[in-house]
Design an enzyme around this catalytic site. Structure first.
Site, short mmCIF file in Angstrom:
data_model
loop_
_atom_site.label_atom_id
_atom_site.label_comp_id
_atom_site.label_asym_id
_atom_site.label_seq_id
_atom_site.Cartn_x
_atom_site.Cartn_y
_atom_site.Cartn_z
CG MET A 149 6.84 2.93 4.65
SD MET A 149 7.16 1.89 6.14
CE MET A 149 7.49 0.35 5.40
CD GLU A 150 9.21 5.41 0.34
OE1 GLU A 150 8.36 5.25 -0.45
OE2 GLU A 150 9.23 5.98 1.39
CG LEU A 203 -1.80 -1.18 1.12
CD1 LEU A 203 -2.81 -1.10 2.42
CD2 LEU A 203 -2.76 -1.14 -0.03
CB CYS A 204 4.48 1.69 -0.24
SG CYS A 204 5.18 2.38 1.22
CG HIS A 205 1.00 6.80 -1.85
ND1 HIS A 205 0.85 6.52 -0.64
CD2 HIS A 205 -0.09 7.05 -2.49
CE1 HIS A 205 -0.64 6.70 -0.41
NE2 HIS A 205 -1.07 7.12 -1.61
CG ASP A 227 23.99 -12.31 -1.05
OD1 ASP A 227 23.64 -13.50 -0.71
OD2 ASP A 227 23.99 -11.62 -1.95
#
Length: 162
Positions: free
Chosen positions: A115-116, A77-79, A130
């Protein structure tokens, strides 16, 4: 906190993308951090550049920047946002056998970039994992968190203040 306070749910309790169309465009900034702990020998390989896969921190930095730009593809639901700046600092901390990641993300928009910044931090640290897992599978990613955000109607927030 009741469901009505969660902005990603409508009155019927259904998940939806928040309408930010009426919000003012302001400069939005988010600062996040996280760490990855590892064996001293693993950190030494990273710091001396002797890791056979190359520049671990440089590659992790690029991975984090790339991830920040793809956040809307990962979080349902992130823009999607046009980012104006992403800075990722990966700082070895030999006294704690870890690499500290500090991420700053900026945009001029109608919604924030927390969020970014969180996504960039996590992916940068996952990339370190990794690249080093062949020599140290016991690494631990921890303390990924928002430190500060500014912009928008809610204004400035800093960890420790609220």
């Amino acid at each position: 906190m009741s469901q009505s306070h969660l902005t990603h749910f409508n009155n019927a309790g259904e998940a939806h993308m928040v309408d930010v169309g009426a919000k003012a465009v302001t400069q939005r900034v988010a600062v996040c951090e996280g760490m990855i702990e590892m064996l001293p020998d693993t950190l030494a390989l990273i710091m001396t550049g002797d890791h056979k896969k190359g520049d671990v921190l440089g590659i992790a930095r690029i991975a984090g920047i790339m991830a920040s730009k793809r956040t809307a593809d990962l979080i349902p639901l992130c823009h999607p946002l046009p980012l104006t700046h992403v800075e990722i600092q990966l700082l070895p901390q030999p006294e704690f056998n870890r690499v500290h990641c500090l991420t700053t993300v900026k945009t001029n928009g109608q919604t924030g970039v927390e969020m970014e910044a969180l996504t960039a931090t996590q992916i940068a640290l996952l990339t370190v994992y990794d690249m080093c897992k062949a020599v140290d599978r016991g690494m631990v990613i921890q303390s990924v968190r928002l430190l500060e955000k500014s912009g928008g109607k809610s204004g400035h927030w800093q960890r420790g203040e609220n």
